[in-house]
Every structure is written in structure tokens, then in C-alpha cells.
Design a protein around this motif. Structure first.
Motif, PDB file in Angstrom:
ATOM      1  N   UNK A  76       0.857  -1.190   0.000  1.00 24.58           N
ATOM      2  CA  UNK A  76       0.000   0.000   0.000  1.00 24.58           C
ATOM      3  C   UNK A  76       0.893   1.240   0.000  1.00 24.58           C
ATOM      4  N   UNK A  77       0.609   2.194  -0.867  1.00 29.65           N
ATOM      5  CA  UNK A  77       1.475   3.379  -0.926  1.00 29.65           C
ATOM      6  C   UNK A  77       1.101   4.425   0.116  1.00 29.65           C
ATOM      7  N   UNK A  78      -0.104   4.319   0.691  1.00 28.15           N
ATOM      8  CA  UNK A  78      -0.498   5.260   1.737  1.00 28.15           C
ATOM      9  C   UNK A  78      -1.565   4.609   2.617  1.00 28.15           C
ATOM     10  N   UNK A  79      -1.838   5.262   3.717  1.00 25.03           N
ATOM     11  CA  UNK A  79      -2.902   4.788   4.601  1.00 25.03           C
ATOM     12  C   UNK A  79      -4.161   5.624   4.414  1.00 25.03           C
ATOM     13  N   UNK A  80      -4.194   6.410   3.353  1.00 21.94           N
ATOM     14  CA  UNK A  80      -5.348   7.257   3.052  1.00 21.94           C
ATOM     15  C   UNK A  80      -6.489   6.434   2.468  1.00 21.94           C
ATOM     16  N   UNK A  81      -7.712   6.798   2.788  1.00 21.11           N
ATOM     17  CA  UNK A  81      -8.883   6.191   2.160  1.00 21.11           C
ATOM     18  C   UNK A  81      -9.196   4.792   2.636  1.00 21.11           C
ATOM     19  N   UNK A  82      -9.719   3.999   1.706  1.00 23.21           N
ATOM     20  CA  UNK A  82     -10.193   2.652   2.016  1.00 23.21           C
ATOM     21  C   UNK A  82      -9.750   1.665   0.939  1.00 23.21           C
ATOM     22  N   UNK A  83      -9.878   0.395   1.265  1.00 24.29           N
ATOM     23  CA  UNK A  83      -9.696  -0.666   0.274  1.00 24.29           C
ATOM     24  C   UNK A  83     -11.068  -1.271   0.030  1.00 24.29           C
ATOM     25  N   UNK A  84     -11.486  -1.267  -1.224  1.00 21.10           N
ATOM     26  CA  UNK A  84     -12.751  -1.883  -1.634  1.00 21.10           C
ATOM     27  C   UNK A  84     -12.405  -3.234  -2.231  1.00 21.10           C
ATOM     28  N   UNK A  85     -13.091  -4.264  -1.752  1.00 16.79           N
ATOM     29  CA  UNK A  85     -12.802  -5.621  -2.204  1.00 16.79           C
ATOM     30  C   UNK A  85     -14.087  -6.317  -2.607  1.00 16.79           C
ATOM     31  N   UNK A  86     -13.991  -7.157  -3.630  1.00 18.74           N
ATOM     32  CA  UNK A  86     -15.141  -7.971  -4.018  1.00 18.74           C
ATOM     33  C   UNK A  86     -14.655  -9.322  -4.516  1.00 18.74           C
ATOM     34  N   UNK A  87     -15.522 -10.296  -4.343  1.00 17.91           N
ATOM     35  CA  UNK A  87     -15.252 -11.649  -4.809  1.00 17.91           C
ATOM     36  C   UNK A  87     -16.494 -12.110  -5.573  1.00 17.91           C
ATOM     37  N   UNK A  88     -16.277 -12.633  -6.777  1.00 11.88           N
ATOM     38  CA  UNK A  88     -17.393 -13.050  -7.618  1.00 11.88           C
ATOM     39  C   UNK A  88     -17.093 -14.386  -8.296  1.00 11.88           C
ATOM     40  N   UNK A  89     -18.153 -15.109  -8.572  1.00 10.95           N
ATOM     41  CA  UNK A  89     -18.052 -16.363  -9.315  1.00 10.95           C
ATOM     42  C   UNK A  89     -18.501 -16.177 -10.766  1.00 10.95           C
ATOM     43  N   UNK A  90     -18.970 -14.975 -11.095  1.00 10.80           N
ATOM     44  CA  UNK A  90     -19.467 -14.714 -12.448  1.00 10.80           C
ATOM     45  C   UNK A  90     -18.423 -14.010 -13.301  1.00 10.80           C
ATOM     46  N   UNK A  91     -18.023 -14.661 -14.367  1.00 11.25           N
ATOM     47  CA  UNK A  91     -17.024 -14.084 -15.263  1.00 11.25           C
ATOM     48  C   UNK A  91     -17.464 -12.721 -15.789  1.00 11.25           C
ATOM     49  N   UNK A  92     -18.741 -12.597 -16.177  1.00  5.20           N
ATOM     50  CA  UNK A  92     -19.222 -11.332 -16.756  1.00  5.20           C
ATOM     51  C   UNK A  92     -19.280 -10.197 -15.734  1.00  5.20           C
ATOM     52  N   UNK A  93     -19.216 -10.509 -14.453  1.00  8.41           N
ATOM     53  CA  UNK A  93     -19.273  -9.485 -13.408  1.00  8.41           C
ATOM     54  C   UNK A  93     -17.889  -9.012 -12.975  1.00  8.41           C
ATOM     55  N   UNK A  94     -16.850  -9.692 -13.375  1.00  8.58           N
ATOM     56  CA  UNK A  94     -15.486  -9.364 -12.944  1.00  8.58           C
ATOM     57  C   UNK A  94     -14.930  -8.228 -13.803  1.00  8.58           C
ATOM     58  N   UNK A  95     -14.272  -7.219 -13.242  1.00 12.80           N
ATOM     59  CA  UNK A  95     -13.803  -7.111 -11.869  1.00 12.80           C
ATOM     60  C   UNK A  95     -14.672  -6.257 -10.948  1.00 12.80           C
ATOM     61  N   UNK A  96     -15.721  -5.643 -11.435  1.00 14.16           N
ATOM     62  CA  UNK A  96     -16.484  -4.717 -10.591  1.00 14.16           C
ATOM     63  C   UNK A  96     -17.488  -5.392  -9.670  1.00 14.16           C
ATOM     64  N   UNK A  97     -17.925  -6.577 -10.004  1.00 15.23           N
ATOM     65  CA  UNK A  97     -18.859  -7.377  -9.193  1.00 15.23           C
ATOM     66  C   UNK A  97     -20.279  -6.821  -9.144  1.00 15.23           C
ATOM     67  N   UNK A  98     -20.525  -5.656  -9.692  1.00 16.04           N
ATOM     68  CA  UNK A  98     -21.843  -5.025  -9.578  1.00 16.04           C
ATOM     69  C   UNK A  98     -22.949  -5.838 -10.243  1.00 16.04           C
ATOM     70  N   UNK A  99     -22.623  -6.588 -11.285  1.00 18.63           N
ATOM     71  CA  UNK A  99     -23.639  -7.357 -12.007  1.00 18.63           C
ATOM     72  C   UNK A  99     -23.884  -8.731 -11.392  1.00 18.63           C
ATOM     73  N   UNK A 100     -23.294  -8.976 -10.237  1.00 21.19           N
ATOM     74  CA  UNK A 100     -23.462 -10.262  -9.553  1.00 21.19           C
ATOM     75  C   UNK A 100     -24.125 -10.027  -8.202  1.00 21.19           C
TER      76      UNK A 100
END
Length: 130
Positions: free
Chosen positions: A17-41
Motif C-alpha cells: 500500500x502506498x499510503x494509509x489514506x482512504x479505504x480498500x474496496x474488495x469484491x469476490x465473484x463467481x461470475x465471469x461477466x461481473x469481474x472485476x467490478x462485481x456489480x452485475x453479480x
């Protein structure tokens, strides 16, 4: 009749991590069409944690299957991946299997991993383009 395989957990240690500013957003998906944003899953698992020198993220109740993980170091905590000139990421990113980023985010097949009933642990190195 066989019992369904039990769900387990995935623990991710985020490094570089280059800084401690902000947040880390993480998602895990099993749907290929939803990767990498995960919103469609609708069954994707998503979380947001404070940024730090090293960050640990745990997804619980992950059913057996094939999954991919995407991370964003949202340094200004505005809920999106900021880009320079509309293309180049200005914030950090990372993917399961440390899938490489070339001219676009990696394909699902490059980040996918098999999840069984045993807990999984991964280390993902945060990368920065700018």
C-alpha cells in the motif's frame, strides 16, 4: 444423497500500500461477466475496510466454486476508480493470483481460483500505475 459442501472463508492480506489514506474496496465473484467490478453479480461478496500499511480482509461463508477477487485502493474514498485521461488508473488495484494488468483489467480466467470447503489465504500486492 450427498450433503452440499460447507462454505468456508477467504482471507486476503493486502501488501504494498502506498499510503494509509482512504479505504480498500474488495469484491469476490463467481461470475465471469461481473469481474472485476462485481456489480452485475447479486451474489458477489463485497466489503470496504480502512486503508493501512498492510490490510487484512476476510470473506465469510464462501461456497465452494470458482471465484476471482478484485481490490481497489480508493485513496479519496469517493466510491470509484479514478482515472487519468479517462484510461490510466490513478489509484491502486490488485487481483487474485496477482493477475497481470496490461491495457485493461485482467480476464476472469487469469484471476480465478478454486474454492473448496477449506479456508483459503491469499496475499495480493497492491499495484499503482501512476
Amino acid at each position: 444423497m450427498a450433503a452440499p459442501a460447507a462454505a468456508s472463508e477467504v482471507t486476503i492480506t493486502v501488501t504494498n500500500m502506498r499510503s494509509t489514506e482512504g479505504v480498500v474496496r474488495a469484491c469476490i465473484t463467481a461470475l465471469e461477466k461481473a469481474f472485476p467490478k462485481c456489480k452485475k453479480d447479486p451474489e458477489s461478496l463485497r466489503t470496504v475496510v480502512p486503508a493501512g500499511e498492510t490490510v487484512t480482509i476476510t470473506f465469510k461463508d464462501v461456497k465452494p466454486g470458482k471465484y476471482a477477487i478484485a481490490l481497489l485502493h480508493d485513496e479519496n474514498n469517493n466510491g470509484k476508480a479514478d482515472r487519468a485521461l479517462g484510461m490510466m488508473p490513478k489509484e491502486g488495484y490488485g487481483f487474485s493470483r496477482d493477475a497481470p494488468v496490461r491495457m485493461a483489467p485482467p480476464k476472469f480466467k487469469d484471476a480465478v481460483f478454486d474454492m473448496g470447503s477449506a479456508p483459503q489465504k491469499f496475499t495480493i500486492k497492491m499495484r499503482y500505475f501512476l
